[in-house]
Design an enzyme around this catalytic site. Structure first.
Site, PDB file in Angstrom:
ATOM      1  N   GLU A 336       0.863  -1.186   0.000  1.00 48.86           N
ATOM      2  CA  GLU A 336       0.000   0.000   0.000  1.00 48.86           C
ATOM      3  C   GLU A 336       0.898   1.234   0.000  1.00 48.86           C
ATOM      4  OE1 GLU A 336      -3.828   1.930   2.421  1.00 48.86           O
ATOM      5  OE2 GLU A 336      -2.626   0.354   3.362  1.00 48.86           O
ATOM      6  N   HIS A 360      -4.509  -4.644  -0.544  1.00 49.37           N
ATOM      7  CA  HIS A 360      -4.119  -3.558  -1.450  1.00 49.37           C
ATOM      8  C   HIS A 360      -3.217  -4.067  -2.577  1.00 49.37           C
ATOM      9  CE1 HIS A 360      -6.035  -0.375   0.844  1.00 49.37           C
ATOM     10  NE2 HIS A 360      -5.540  -0.940   1.931  1.00 49.37           N
TER      11      HIS A 360
END
Length: 492
Positions: A336, A360
């Site tokens: 992320e 993510h």
């Protein structure tokens, strides 16, 4: 090498396009005659939206910030159709940011809520503090009963102020926060401000049940959510243990499932903050084992959360994580970040630790071996497109890493992370921007259907649970299909 004749060139070009399309997410699905008809209408609506961006790029919903386009998205016929679509489950969301701000407003109507400080009037103003107590809190602060503040402001004005305070939404999203650290400070401040309000036991249970109701209203029928298990308290100065807090989740989930049997289920991922010392981390590991032993069907596994760029790297934790028994599944946040060669290397650790999914995975695109292993090991990447834009990883959804994952059929799902804080529905807005921005202009109903199916396939449900879930989802899909076709114009 001689150039081909034009007819041969055209044949090769069509073959090339077909090869690319065959690798896209959902390309393996075969649509029924009814699905084909709905698909023609879906693609008509999609092309109408895209055409606005061709004529004027500033009007492209996927090319602008979500906050700037939220009202237009809400009015879109395609969005309204996606809202009605059975989307399966959410596999990546955080406990106190799933429910809408209306649930937060409801919490402020409880008795015995005190407030210290004022609701911010401008960006950068400090957030107030909250506490439930029968008597005025003794900690420092200018404590006043919220009921009294609401009476002096007017109830509607106070509720409106709460709605505005507990969100990152702004009319000027490109300039409101100058960088990723700046927006993360505001983001974390929302959690800190809200925590003493939501961790009051009556609110804790009411809020969670309300979240499940909102998921169902958005046609989401399964939830795997992450949480820190902060101390929950009551008016008698009792503080509940993590095991008791999870028991509350279980009881509210069971109550909801009894009332709504078409819902597939709920599971929990214990996900404390990675900003911790070693002794605290060891406590996390002890706790997740206790929880898994006591709630084997509810605890899905373990994760670590917090801003990746500033948090401790996985290399600080790997040796002790490897000591955990294999019954503890990992669902690590990783990648992320926009960096390469720093915290993005958490992706490597997550894979080698045996993570079942990656939260993510935005930076995975920069790591070819990571991508190889994701496909080889079928590690699902949990995409959260709106979150990634609001928290300043990407500005134009067409440039999101998920566009590549879609184009080559990576194991992915679309989730919503913290939808409350960006005024989004539990899942429909993320599905919409994924379909309009991350996906090819040619991607159709098969991609949307595949995302829903993937949310069941890559969930932590066991085989029997997945079979039941698939039956429920298929029934819901067929009902949606017939209802949607009633409003499809005859030319389709």
């Amino acid at each position: 090498m001689a150039r081909p004749a034009y007819d041969e060139f055209q044949r090769q070009r069509e073959e090339f396009l077909n090869r690319e399309r065959s690798r896209g997410l959902g390309a393996d699905l075969v649509l029924s005659a009814d699905e084909e008809r709905l698909n023609r209408y879906v693609m008509h609506l999609k092309q109408q939206e895209l055409a606005k961006g061709v004529e004027n790029p500033y009007e492209l919903v996927s090319g602008r910030h979500f906050f700037e386009m939220l009202e237009r998205i809400n009015d879109s016929p395609l969005f309204k159709l996606i809202q009605k679509m059975p989307k399966g489950g959410i596999l990546h969301a955080h406990d106190t940011a799933i429910g809408s701000t209306e649930l937060i407003v409801r919490a402020t109507h409880h008795e015995h809520l005190w407030q210290s400080g004022s609701i911010p009037q401008a960006e950068g103003d400090p957030m107030p503090a909250y506490k439930f107590s029968r008597t005025k809190p003794t900690v420092d602060g200018d404590w006043r009963l919220v009921a009294d503040i609401r009476s002096s402001m007017g109830s509607e004005a106070y509720d409106a102020a709460i709605r505005q305070m507990f969100t990152l939404y702004t009319k000027d999203p490109l300039n409101a926060h100058r960088d990723i650290n700046d927006v993360w400070r505001k983001f974390m401040a929302l959690f800190i401000c809200f925590e003493p309000m939501v961790t009051y036991r009556p609110v804790w249970e009411e809020y969670f049940y309300g979240c499940l109701e909102e998921l169902l209203a958005d046609n989401v029928t399964y939830l795997e959510f992450r949480g820190l298990l902060p101390p929950v308290y009551d008016l008698d100065d009792r503080t509940y243990s993590p095991e008791e807090i999870v028991q509350m989740y279980v009881e509210q989930s069971d109550k909801f499932l009894r009332a709504h049997p078409k819902f597939m289920g709920v599971k929990f991922i214990y996900a404390p903050l990675k900003f911790c010392d070693d002794a605290t981390f060891d406590g996390y590991l002890e706790l997740v084992q206790k929880l898994q032993q006591r709630f084997p069907n509810f605890i899905a596994g373990f994760d670590l959360v917090g801003q990746e760029d500033l948090g401790r790297p996985h290399t600080d934790f790997n040796e002790r994580l490897l000591r955990l028994p294999p019954t503890i599944n990992f669902f690590f946040h990783a990648g992320e970040t926009n960096w390469i060669g720093r915290r993005d290397e958490n992706l490597i650790d997550a894979i080698l630790l045996g993570t079942k999914r990656i939260g993510h995975g935005f930076a995975a695109l920069k790591h070819p071996v990571v991508l190889e292993e994701v496909k080889k090991r079928q590690i699902c990447i949990e995409l959260n497109p709106i979150s990634n834009q609001v928290l300043k990883l990407v500005q134009d959804f067409r440039n999101h890493a998920g566009a590549f994952y879609f184009s080559d059929n990576y194991p992915v799902v679309v989730s919503s992370d913290d939808p409350s804080f960006w005024c989004a529905a539990p899942l429909s807005h993320d599905f919409f921007v994924a379909f309009m921005g991350l996906a090819s202009a040619r991607a159709d109903l098969r991609l949307l259907k595949k995302l829903a199916l993937n949310s069941i396939e890559y969930s932590s449900m066991d085989g029997a649970e997945k079979s039941v879930a698939m039956e429920k989802w298929t029934t819901a899909w067929n009902t949606f299909l017939q209802e949607a076709l009633q409003s499809v114009p005859g030319e389709f």
